[in-house]
Write a protein that holds these residues in place. Structure first.
Motif, short mmCIF file in Angstrom:
data_model
loop_
_atom_site.label_atom_id
_atom_site.label_comp_id
_atom_site.label_asym_id
_atom_site.label_seq_id
_atom_site.Cartn_x
_atom_site.Cartn_y
_atom_site.Cartn_z
N GLY A 1 0.80 -1.22 0.00
CA GLY A 1 0.00 0.00 0.00
C GLY A 1 0.83 1.27 0.00
N ARG A 2 2.13 1.14 0.25
CA ARG A 2 3.01 2.30 0.26
C ARG A 2 3.71 2.49 -1.09
NH1 ARG A 2 4.25 0.69 6.01
NH2 ARG A 2 3.61 2.46 7.31
N ILE A 3 4.08 1.38 -1.73
CA ILE A 3 4.71 1.42 -3.05
C ILE A 3 4.06 0.32 -3.89
CG2 ILE A 3 6.88 2.32 -2.09
CD1 ILE A 3 8.09 -0.45 -2.42
N PRO A 4 4.33 0.26 -5.20
CA PRO A 4 3.75 -0.80 -6.02
C PRO A 4 4.19 -2.19 -5.58
CG PRO A 4 4.58 0.97 -7.39
CD PRO A 4 5.08 1.24 -6.00
N PHE A 5 3.50 -3.20 -6.09
CA PHE A 5 3.84 -4.59 -5.82
C PHE A 5 5.29 -4.86 -6.20
CE2 PHE A 5 4.09 -9.05 -7.24
CZ PHE A 5 3.67 -9.69 -6.07
N LEU A 6 6.03 -5.52 -5.31
CA LEU A 6 7.45 -5.75 -5.52
C LEU A 6 7.71 -6.77 -6.62
CD1 LEU A 6 8.63 -5.99 -1.79
CD2 LEU A 6 9.03 -4.09 -3.36
N LYS A 7 8.64 -6.45 -7.52
CA LYS A 7 9.09 -7.37 -8.56
C LYS A 7 10.54 -7.74 -8.26
CE LYS A 7 5.23 -6.84 -10.85
NZ LYS A 7 5.13 -6.29 -12.20
N PHE A 8 10.81 -9.03 -8.09
CA PHE A 8 12.14 -9.50 -7.70
C PHE A 8 12.94 -9.98 -8.91
CE2 PHE A 8 9.64 -9.84 -3.89
CZ PHE A 8 10.52 -9.66 -2.83
N PHE A 9 14.24 -9.81 -8.86
CA PHE A 9 15.13 -10.51 -9.78
C PHE A 9 15.23 -11.96 -9.32
CE2 PHE A 9 16.55 -6.18 -10.54
CZ PHE A 9 16.77 -6.18 -11.91
N LEU A 10 14.99 -12.90 -10.24
CA LEU A 10 14.95 -14.31 -9.89
C LEU A 10 15.90 -15.11 -10.76
CD1 LEU A 10 11.06 -14.75 -9.71
CD2 LEU A 10 12.61 -14.51 -7.77
N LYS A 11 16.40 -16.21 -10.21
CA LYS A 11 17.17 -17.15 -11.02
C LYS A 11 16.25 -17.77 -12.07
CE LYS A 11 20.22 -18.44 -7.18
NZ LYS A 11 20.67 -19.54 -6.30
N ALA A 12 16.78 -17.99 -13.27
CA ALA A 12 15.97 -18.50 -14.38
C ALA A 12 15.30 -19.83 -14.03
CB ALA A 12 16.83 -18.64 -15.63
N GLU A 13 15.98 -20.66 -13.21
CA GLU A 13 15.44 -21.98 -12.88
C GLU A 13 14.14 -21.89 -12.08
OE1 GLU A 13 19.78 -22.04 -13.54
OE2 GLU A 13 18.46 -20.89 -12.19
N LEU A 14 13.90 -20.75 -11.41
CA LEU A 14 12.72 -20.64 -10.55
C LEU A 14 11.41 -20.53 -11.34
CD1 LEU A 14 14.05 -18.29 -7.72
CD2 LEU A 14 13.69 -20.77 -7.65
N ILE A 15 11.51 -20.32 -12.66
CA ILE A 15 10.28 -20.28 -13.45
C ILE A 15 9.57 -21.63 -13.44
CG2 ILE A 15 11.26 -20.96 -15.69
CD1 ILE A 15 9.52 -18.75 -16.95
N TRP A 16 10.31 -22.71 -13.10
CA TRP A 16 9.73 -24.06 -13.09
C TRP A 16 9.12 -24.42 -11.73
CZ3 TRP A 16 9.19 -25.22 -17.86
CH2 TRP A 16 10.16 -24.85 -18.78
N VAL A 17 9.15 -23.50 -10.76
CA VAL A 17 8.49 -23.77 -9.48
C VAL A 17 6.99 -23.91 -9.72
CG1 VAL A 17 7.96 -22.85 -7.19
CG2 VAL A 17 10.25 -22.55 -8.16
N PRO A 18 6.36 -25.00 -9.25
CA PRO A 18 4.93 -25.20 -9.52
C PRO A 18 4.08 -24.02 -9.06
CG PRO A 18 5.90 -27.18 -8.57
CD PRO A 18 6.96 -26.11 -8.49
N VAL A 19 3.13 -23.65 -9.88
CA VAL A 19 2.13 -22.61 -9.63
C VAL A 19 2.76 -21.22 -9.57
CG1 VAL A 19 0.27 -21.77 -8.14
CG2 VAL A 19 0.62 -24.23 -8.42
N ILE A 20 3.59 -20.99 -8.56
CA ILE A 20 4.08 -19.63 -8.35
C ILE A 20 5.08 -19.21 -9.42
CG2 ILE A 20 6.04 -20.16 -6.83
CD1 ILE A 20 5.01 -17.79 -5.08
N GLY A 21 5.78 -20.19 -10.03
CA GLY A 21 6.69 -19.86 -11.12
C GLY A 21 5.94 -19.24 -12.30
#
Length: 298
Positions: free
Chosen positions: A116-136
Motif C-alpha cells: 500500500g506504500r509502493i507498487p507490488f514488488l518485482k524480484f530478480f529471480l534465477k531462471a530456474e525458478l520459473i519451473w516452481v509449480p504454480v508460483i513460477g
C-alpha cells in the motif's frame, strides 16, 4: 551476527503452522487461478493497450494475495512490529528497492511493511525458478525478471539483454524492482567464508542492481533502502507459520540515486561498475551501523 530463534515444543505451534501453511497455499492457488485469464489474454493479444490493462489486473490480484497473507500472519503471529518508514512513498511511483537478506521470512516482511506504500514488488529471480509449480507461472505472468547468471562476457551480455527486455516492460506501469544485494541469505558460515568486512552483512553484489540502474534508472524516483533486523534471532519460515517469530524491526528510508550510476553498461564499463560499487558500499557501511543501533535499542 544474530542467532536462530529458540524452538518451543508443543502441539499447538505445529497445529498453528499447519493451518497457516494451508492458508498460504489456498491463497496462492486461488489468486493464481484469477491470474490465468489476464495472463493468457496478454500473451494472445500483445498490443500495448491490452498489455497495460492486463498488467493492472495482474498486479491488483498480486496485491490482494499480499493483503491476504498479511491477514493470516497477523492472526497466527503475536510478533511486535517495530517499523519506521520515511515519508513520501506512493503506490503510483517507480522505485528501486534494496534490502539485507537473512531468511525467506524477509520476503513476507517486505511485502507486509511496503504493502500500500509502493507498487507490488518485482524480484530478480534465477531462471530456474520459473519451473516452481504454480508460483513460477505467476512470476512469469507478472513479468518478474529471470536472470541466468552465466559466466563469461558473452553470457553476461546475453543476460543483460534479456533482463533489460524484462525491465523495459516496467516503464509503462508503476513498479518497485526489488534486489537482495547480498545475492544470498546471510548465515554465520557464509559470513565467515567471505571474510566480510561488515559485522552483520555479507559483501554486496551489484549485478542485479546494475542491470536495473542501467535499464530504467532515470525512471526510478528513489532507492527505497530497507533494513530488516530480528532482535531475538533469525527466524525460519516455519517459525513464522507457527507464531514463534516474536519481534521484527524494520527501517525504511529513501535515498536519492546519483546521476553517475544511471544508464551505463554494467558488463563492459568497469568504471561504471566501480561507481555503483562505491555507492552501494557506502550504504552497506551505514546499514551495518544501523543494525548495531537497532539491536542496542532492543
Amino acid at each position: 551476527m544474530t542467532t536462530s530463534v529458540p524452538r518451543r515444543s508443543g502441539l499447538l505451534p505445529v497445529l498453528r503452522g499447519c493451518l497457516a501453511g494451508a492458508a498460504l497455499g489456498l491463497n496462492t492457488l486461488v489468486m493464481f487461478s484469477l491470474m490465468i485469464p489476464p495472463a493468457l489474454l496478454k500473451r494472445a493479444l500483445p498490443a500495448a493497450a491490452v498489455r497495460r490493462l492486463c498488467d493492472r489486473a495482474l498486479n491488483a490480484t498480486a496485491s490482494r494475495w499480499v493483503a491476504n497473507n498479511n491477514a493470516w500472519i497477523a492472526a497466527v503471529s503475536p510478533a511486535e512490529w517495530d517499523v519506521q518508514v520515511s515519508d513520501g512513498l506512493r503506490p503510483g511511483g517507480w522505485y528501486l528497492v534494496s534490502c539485507n537478506h537473512q531468511s525467506w521470512v524477509d520476503i513476507l516482511v517486505l511485502q507486509r511493511v511496503l504493502h500500500g506504500r509502493i507498487p507490488f514488488l518485482k524480484f530478480f529471480l534465477k531462471a530456474e525458478l520459473i519451473w516452481v509449480p504454480v508460483i513460477g507461472l505467476a512470476w512469469w505472468a507478472l513479468d518478474f525478471p529471470f536472470m541466468k547468471r552465466g559466466k563469461g562476457l558473452n553470457s553476461r551480455n546475453g543476460d543483460l539483454k534479456t533482463t533489460r527486455q524484462a525491465c523495459e516492460k516496467f516503464r509503462h506501469i508503476p513498479t518497485a524492482v526489488m534486489n537482495f544485494v547480498e545475492g544470498t541469505r546471510n548465515t554465520p558460515a557464509k559470513h565467515a567464508a567471505q571474510s566480510s568486512p561488515y559485522k552483520h552483512l555479507l559483501r554486496p553484489k551489484i549485478g542485479g542492481l546494475g542491470v536495473a540502474l542501467a535499464t530504467m534508472g532515470e525512471q526510478f524516483e528513489s532507492l527505497v533502502d530497507v533494513t530488516i533486523v530480528y532482535p531475538h534471532g533469525t527466524p525460519t519460515f516455519w517459525d513464522l507459520l507457527t507464531g514463534r517469530l516474536d519481534k521484527v524491526s524494520v527501517r525504511v528510508q529513501q535515498r536519492s540515486i546519483p546521476a553517475d550510476v544511471l544508464g551505463g553498461d554494467p558488463v563492459a564499463d568497469k568504471a561504471y561498475r566501480r561507481r555503483i560499487g562505491d555507492w552501494v558500499e557506502q550504504q552497506w557501511a551505514e546499514k551495518d551501523a544501523l543494525i548495531d543501533a537497532v539491536l542496542a535499542e532492543a
